[in-house]
Design an enzyme around this catalytic site. Structure first.
Site, PDB file in Angstrom:
ATOM      1  N   HIS A 120       1.022  -1.145  -0.057  1.00 13.16           N
ATOM      2  CA  HIS A 120       0.132  -0.184  -0.007  1.00 13.16           C
ATOM      3  C   HIS A 120       0.745   1.240   0.016  1.00 13.16           C
ATOM      4  O   HIS A 120       0.656   2.254  -0.750  1.00 13.16           O
ATOM      5  CB  HIS A 120      -1.025   0.147   1.274  1.00 13.16           C
ATOM      6  CG  HIS A 120      -1.780   1.331   1.595  1.00 13.16           C
ATOM      7  ND1 HIS A 120      -3.023   1.424   1.137  1.00 13.16           N
ATOM      8  CD2 HIS A 120      -1.291   2.490   2.184  1.00 13.16           C
ATOM      9  CE1 HIS A 120      -3.190   2.604   1.430  1.00 13.16           C
ATOM     10  NE2 HIS A 120      -2.195   3.055   1.946  1.00 13.16           N
ATOM     11  N   GLU A 121       2.001   1.278   0.924  1.00 13.66           N
ATOM     12  CA  GLU A 121       2.763   2.448   0.839  1.00 13.66           C
ATOM     13  C   GLU A 121       3.391   2.707  -0.539  1.00 13.66           C
ATOM     14  O   GLU A 121       3.861   3.464  -0.883  1.00 13.66           O
ATOM     15  CB  GLU A 121       3.795   2.488   2.298  1.00 13.66           C
ATOM     16  CG  GLU A 121       2.972   2.170   3.676  1.00 13.66           C
ATOM     17  CD  GLU A 121       2.056   3.515   3.681  1.00 13.66           C
ATOM     18  OE1 GLU A 121       2.269   4.653   2.973  1.00 13.66           O
ATOM     19  OE2 GLU A 121       1.027   3.491   4.267  1.00 13.66           O
TER      20      GLU A 121
END
Length: 285
Positions: A130-131
């Site tokens: 996600h990051e």
């Protein structure tokens, strides 16, 4: 593409609000407001990552110091097709993570000690995917610009309020919509700017969830991580030595690090975790 178009429109609206407030000082005010935004955005572009990492006392770690973390980031960066970002750890029991940097070539990911203790290896893969999606999509820069523009709008509105109190806008009411226009400028514009910033942040979180799930091929792992992080942050009791989350940078974390009731949730930088989890569980690869 739909999310990016929405983000572009919202950023343009923020800029419009800023110029609108500047117009209450005439053409010169519009120019000053616009130049101020450019200067602050340049500052965000070059220094926002350094400021945030220093704010949270993040420590860069080597592969020898955090082998699992580096192993995950190595694999995901390769899958995402981006340079490997620098890896940092924040000494805090708060279970969370964030990414920062102006582009994929100058990016960093940071995880708290709390999240490392809470999640499994595969759940950390989901979180870091996600990051890295934020990095790949340049959301870290977009979020910094949105926060800066919203801050400029609020600052200009505050200046206008002071000017009105001391008569700085006297004689111009008829030309600028009278008292109603003044009220809108001073009170409504900052609220609108905040809501627009939040809309941008929420939109980019959904996009990063989808992109991160595509990178890791494990949407269920990110869904499980989000559920644990939501519970962990809501029950987190800070220690004296813990670094505390700041409202100005709350939008950077994978889940909202700030506790709040129903009213504060309306102004949350993140979409509802339940909805994020529902969307992730519906994905198939």
């Amino acid at each position: 593409m739909k999310n990016m178009l929405k983000t572009t429109i919202l950023l343009a609206t923020l800029t419009g609000l800023m110029v609108l407030i500047g117009s209450h000082w005439g053409t010169g005010g519009m120019i000053i407001a616009f130049l101020l935004a450019i200067i602050m955005n340049l500052g965000s572009y070059w220094y926002s990552d350094k400021i945030v990492l220093k704010m949270y006392r993040a420590k860069e770690v080597s592969p020898a110091e955090a082998p699992n973390l580096h192993k995950i980031v190595d694999g995901l960066a390769m899958k995402a097709g981006i340079p490997k970002p620098k890896v940092y750890i924040v000494e805090s029991g708060m279970p969370n993570a964030f990414a920062t940097g102006r582009n994929p070539e100058h990016a960093a990911v940071a995880a708290t000690t709390g999240i490392l203790h809470l999640l499994s290896y595969e759940e950390m893969e989901g979180v870091l995917a996600h990051e890295l999606a934020h990095v790949k999509n340049r959301d870290t820069l977009i979020s910094a610009i949105a926060a800066t523009l919203a801050g400029v709008v609020t600052m200009l509105a505050h200046w206008a309020q002071i000017a009105a109190i001391f008569g700085g806008l006297g004689g111009r009411d008829d030309d600028n919509g009278g008292i109603i226009g003044l009220i809108v400028m001073i009170f409504v514009a900052p609220i609108a700017a905040t809501l627009i910033q939040l809309a941008i942040s929420r939109s980019r979180e959904y996009a990063a969830d989808a992109e991160g799930a595509s990178i890791s091929r494990k949407p269920w792992a990110l869904a499980s991580a989000l559920e644990k992080l939501e519970y962990g942050n809501s029950h987190y009791s800070p220690r004296v030595s813990d670094v505390q989350a700041q409202e100005s940078s709350a939008h950077m974390f994978i889940v909202n690090p700030l506790k709040g009731g129903a009213i504060q949730s309306l102004f949350s930088t993140h979409p509802a975790t339940d909805e994020r989890v529902r969307r992730l569980k519906a994905m198939r690869f």
